[in-house]
Design a protein around this motif. Structure first.
Motif, PDB file in Angstrom:
ATOM      1  N   LEU A 199       0.818  -1.211   0.000  1.00 34.10           N
ATOM      2  CA  LEU A 199       0.000   0.000   0.000  1.00 34.10           C
ATOM      3  C   LEU A 199       0.853   1.264   0.000  1.00 34.10           C
ATOM      4  O   LEU A 199       0.575   2.220  -0.735  1.00 34.10           O
ATOM      5  N   PHE A 200       1.916   1.269   0.813  1.00 33.92           N
ATOM      6  CA  PHE A 200       2.721   2.483   0.984  1.00 33.92           C
ATOM      7  C   PHE A 200       3.938   2.533   0.056  1.00 33.92           C
ATOM      8  O   PHE A 200       4.450   3.625  -0.223  1.00 33.92           O
ATOM      9  N   LEU A 201       4.418   1.379  -0.424  1.00 33.94           N
ATOM     10  CA  LEU A 201       5.645   1.361  -1.228  1.00 33.94           C
ATOM     11  C   LEU A 201       5.465   0.592  -2.541  1.00 33.94           C
ATOM     12  O   LEU A 201       6.279  -0.273  -2.881  1.00 33.94           O
ATOM     13  N   PRO A 202       4.425   0.883  -3.301  1.00 36.96           N
ATOM     14  CA  PRO A 202       4.199   0.125  -4.539  1.00 36.96           C
ATOM     15  C   PRO A 202       5.279   0.361  -5.586  1.00 36.96           C
ATOM     16  O   PRO A 202       5.505  -0.485  -6.457  1.00 36.96           O
ATOM     17  N   ASP A 203       5.977   1.505  -5.491  1.00 38.51           N
ATOM     18  CA  ASP A 203       6.978   1.858  -6.489  1.00 38.51           C
ATOM     19  C   ASP A 203       8.409   1.628  -6.013  1.00 38.51           C
ATOM     20  O   ASP A 203       9.356   1.979  -6.718  1.00 38.51           O
ATOM     21  N   LEU A 204       8.578   1.063  -4.826  1.00 39.26           N
ATOM     22  CA  LEU A 204       9.916   0.859  -4.269  1.00 39.26           C
ATOM     23  C   LEU A 204      10.089  -0.611  -3.873  1.00 39.26           C
ATOM     24  O   LEU A 204       9.955  -0.987  -2.711  1.00 39.26           O
ATOM     25  N   PRO A 205      10.365  -1.474  -4.836  1.00 41.68           N
ATOM     26  CA  PRO A 205      10.365  -2.915  -4.567  1.00 41.68           C
ATOM     27  C   PRO A 205      11.400  -3.372  -3.551  1.00 41.68           C
ATOM     28  O   PRO A 205      11.136  -4.308  -2.781  1.00 41.68           O
ATOM     29  N   GLU A 206      12.582  -2.740  -3.507  1.00 39.57           N
ATOM     30  CA  GLU A 206      13.590  -3.176  -2.541  1.00 39.57           C
ATOM     31  C   GLU A 206      13.135  -2.906  -1.111  1.00 39.57           C
ATOM     32  O   GLU A 206      13.226  -3.785  -0.236  1.00 39.57           O
ATOM     33  N   TYR A 207      12.639  -1.709  -0.850  1.00 38.30           N
ATOM     34  CA  TYR A 207      12.168  -1.382   0.492  1.00 38.30           C
ATOM     35  C   TYR A 207      10.946  -2.229   0.855  1.00 38.30           C
ATOM     36  O   TYR A 207      10.788  -2.655   2.000  1.00 38.30           O
ATOM     37  N   ARG A 208      10.088  -2.438  -0.123  1.00 44.50           N
ATOM     38  CA  ARG A 208       8.887  -3.250   0.109  1.00 44.50           C
ATOM     39  C   ARG A 208       9.277  -4.674   0.528  1.00 44.50           C
ATOM     40  O   ARG A 208       8.722  -5.226   1.488  1.00 44.50           O
ATOM     41  N   THR A 209      10.223  -5.253  -0.168  1.00 42.66           N
ATOM     42  CA  THR A 209      10.675  -6.592   0.182  1.00 42.66           C
ATOM     43  C   THR A 209      11.292  -6.612   1.581  1.00 42.66           C
ATOM     44  O   THR A 209      11.064  -7.536   2.365  1.00 42.66           O
ATOM     45  N   GLY A 210      12.074  -5.583   1.900  1.00 42.84           N
ATOM     46  CA  GLY A 210      12.664  -5.494   3.231  1.00 42.84           C
ATOM     47  C   GLY A 210      11.624  -5.450   4.327  1.00 42.84           C
ATOM     48  O   GLY A 210      11.764  -6.099   5.376  1.00 42.84           O
ATOM     49  N   TRP A 252       8.762 -17.423   1.007  1.00 46.95           N
ATOM     50  CA  TRP A 252       8.425 -17.855  -0.352  1.00 46.95           C
ATOM     51  C   TRP A 252       6.980 -17.501  -0.700  1.00 46.95           C
ATOM     52  O   TRP A 252       6.689 -17.006  -1.788  1.00 46.95           O
ATOM     53  N   PHE A 253       6.060 -17.682   0.274  1.00 51.74           N
ATOM     54  CA  PHE A 253       4.648 -17.410   0.011  1.00 51.74           C
ATOM     55  C   PHE A 253       4.398 -15.919  -0.204  1.00 51.74           C
ATOM     56  O   PHE A 253       3.745 -15.521  -1.182  1.00 51.74           O
ATOM     57  N   TYR A 254       4.908 -15.064   0.711  1.00 50.63           N
ATOM     58  CA  TYR A 254       4.585 -13.637   0.650  1.00 50.63           C
ATOM     59  C   TYR A 254       5.401 -12.866  -0.382  1.00 50.63           C
ATOM     60  O   TYR A 254       4.990 -11.781  -0.810  1.00 50.63           O
ATOM     61  N   LEU A 255       6.546 -13.408  -0.805  1.00 53.69           N
ATOM     62  CA  LEU A 255       7.365 -12.698  -1.793  1.00 53.69           C
ATOM     63  C   LEU A 255       7.220 -13.253  -3.203  1.00 53.69           C
ATOM     64  O   LEU A 255       7.540 -12.564  -4.173  1.00 53.69           O
ATOM     65  N   SER A 256       6.715 -14.475  -3.319  1.00 50.15           N
ATOM     66  CA  SER A 256       6.611 -15.075  -4.648  1.00 50.15           C
ATOM     67  C   SER A 256       5.202 -15.563  -4.974  1.00 50.15           C
ATOM     68  O   SER A 256       4.607 -15.147  -5.963  1.00 50.15           O
ATOM     69  N   VAL A 257       4.640 -16.429  -4.129  1.00 43.93           N
ATOM     70  CA  VAL A 257       3.361 -17.062  -4.440  1.00 43.93           C
ATOM     71  C   VAL A 257       2.206 -16.068  -4.416  1.00 43.93           C
ATOM     72  O   VAL A 257       1.476 -15.911  -5.415  1.00 43.93           O
ATOM     73  N   LEU A 258       2.009 -15.384  -3.288  1.00 42.60           N
ATOM     74  CA  LEU A 258       0.878 -14.457  -3.168  1.00 42.60           C
ATOM     75  C   LEU A 258       0.955 -13.314  -4.174  1.00 42.60           C
ATOM     76  O   LEU A 258      -0.060 -12.990  -4.819  1.00 42.60           O
ATOM     77  N   ASP A 262       4.557  -7.966  -8.681  1.00 44.16           N
ATOM     78  CA  ASP A 262       5.953  -8.370  -8.877  1.00 44.16           C
ATOM     79  C   ASP A 262       6.346  -9.419  -7.849  1.00 44.16           C
ATOM     80  O   ASP A 262       5.978  -9.339  -6.670  1.00 44.16           O
ATOM     81  N   GLN A 263       7.151 -10.383  -8.284  1.00 44.55           N
ATOM     82  CA  GLN A 263       7.589 -11.460  -7.418  1.00 44.55           C
ATOM     83  C   GLN A 263       9.071 -11.321  -7.087  1.00 44.55           C
ATOM     84  O   GLN A 263       9.855 -10.788  -7.872  1.00 44.55           O
ATOM     85  N   THR A 264       9.449 -11.825  -5.908  1.00 40.93           N
ATOM     86  CA  THR A 264      10.831 -11.773  -5.443  1.00 40.93           C
ATOM     87  C   THR A 264      11.207 -13.123  -4.848  1.00 40.93           C
ATOM     88  O   THR A 264      10.383 -13.752  -4.169  1.00 40.93           O
ATOM     89  N   ALA A 265      12.433 -13.553  -5.085  1.00 43.35           N
ATOM     90  CA  ALA A 265      12.908 -14.813  -4.502  1.00 43.35           C
ATOM     91  C   ALA A 265      13.648 -14.524  -3.201  1.00 43.35           C
ATOM     92  O   ALA A 265      14.330 -13.505  -3.069  1.00 43.35           O
TER      93      ALA A 265
END
Length: 367
Positions: free
Chosen positions: A108-119, A166-172, A179-182
């Motif tokens: 919701l808050f970081l849709p354009d910042l994938p690195e921070y979102r993943t963190g 794996w679920f929250y960064l790739s599957v969901l 966008d998905q992250t490993a």
């Protein structure tokens, strides 16, 4: 904070405890200043690591946790493990609601910042096992309940962290068309972190109580030994904060807008998780100490694990690692503020049936 509960608590507070927010803010300022002003300090501290975390931070955490775990009455743990009104909500809050809420807030808050979102998602998956123990103790939470819930979180962390990542960064995200992250992290890395940051101080605290009581009795142990080792919990906390912020002082100071964007969803997360958990505990009929423990163990996060995973997977200079570091930057002042909110909330709970046995907030010099 007023009323009978305050009257009972305030006279027992040491000078260090009464001014704790000042010391914590000062420690954060000193750490940020050192990281900004001393060239190479952060890099030097980061080179000496254990499980991906600076060794000075690891030592500070161990010193911080040992006195609190030495206060636990381990012969009382059985009453906690039978309390399903506490255990069931705690597991649901920590391993279902908490990660899902952080995932939603990150997108919701970081849709354009994938690195921070993943963190942030990684922070949400790393449930509390360390610093939350001292917040719970200061807030008058149930010490034995905190020990049990932290131990349960540790077990679930070893079992579920990699799968949830794996679920929250790739599957969901894949299901939602995002966008998905490993996330490449082994169960052994997580288990090693848990063994170091919880296993060592837990074993030390348990042996200290068992041997101390066996040698001189419980009265001597709680009236004499605990006041002597108690101050080291807050000394360790302040040292950890200084080192933690020194490690990333330059990055935080040079990217204030990024830090602010990361901070906003964290503020929302801590407020919603803590207040919702406290209200849930009251609705479930828990007394104030156990509701407080439920709230802090649900709202707190294992930042040392989150930082270690982010650094190991994405690198020390990555946006994911910065998001992990901003976690305690926000969590520390917010949760110390919630300590005082928890103490004030006593008035909304029925009085304990056996007041003398109820836990009293203990910080540096109180027994």
């Amino acid at each position: 904070m007023t009323g009978p509960a305050t009257a009972r608590v305030t006279p027992r507070l040491s000078f260090l405890d009464r001014c704790l927010p000042v010391w914590i803010l000062a420690a954060m300022g000193v750490g940020l200043g050192l990281g900004r002003l001393v060239p190479g300090l952060g890099d030097g501290l980061a080179k000496v690591t254990v499980t991906g975390v600076s060794l000075p931070i690891a030592l500070g955490l161990l010193v911080m946790m040992y006195p609190v775990l030495a206060k636990v009455r381990y012969d009382h743990l059985g009453t906690v493990t039978r309390d399903h009104r506490l255990l069931t909500p705690s597991l649901l809050l920590n391993w279902v609601l908490g990660p899902a809420m952080m995932f939603a807030l990150a997108w919701l808050f970081l849709p354009d910042l994938p690195e921070y979102r993943t963190g942030l998602v990684i922070v949400g998956l790393a449930r509390c096992i360390a610093m939350v123990i001292i917040w719970n103790d200061l807030a008058g939470g149930d010490r034995e309940a905190a020990a049990v819930l932290v131990a349960l979180n540790s077990v679930f962390q070893v079992i579920a962290f990699a799968g949830l990542g794996w679920f929250y960064l790739s599957v969901l995200p894949g299901w939602l068309g995002l966008d998905q992250t490993a996330l490449d992290v082994s169960v052994w890395e997580i288990a090693r972190s848990v063994l170091i940051f919880l296993g060592i101080p837990l074993l030390a605290g348990y042996l200290t109580r068992r041997l101390g009581e066996k040698a001189k009795g419980r009265s001597w142990y709680e009236a004499t030994l605990i006041p002597r080792i108690g101050p080291f919990a807050l000394y360790g906390l302040l040292f950890t904060i200084v080192v933690l912020f020194a490690l990333q002082g330059d990055a935080i100071a040079s990217q204030p807008l990024d830090v602010a964007r990361i901070a906003l969803p964290l503020l929302v997360y801590f407020a919603l998780m803590w207040a919702g958990s406290m209200a849930l505990g009251r609705a479930a009929g828990l007394d104030h100490p156990r509701a407080t423990t439920l709230a802090f163990t649900a709202a707190g996060n294992n930042f040392e694990l989150a930082i270690a995973v982010a650094i190991a997977t994405f690198g020390a200079s990555s946006g994911q690692a910065l998001a992990g570091v901003v976690g305690p930057l926000i969590e520390v002042p917010v949760l110390i503020g919630l300590v005082y909110v928890a103490l004030a909330a006593r008035r909304f709970f029925p009085p304990l049936a056996d007041a003398p046995s109820a836990p009293v907030p203990e910080g540096s010099a109180r027994a």
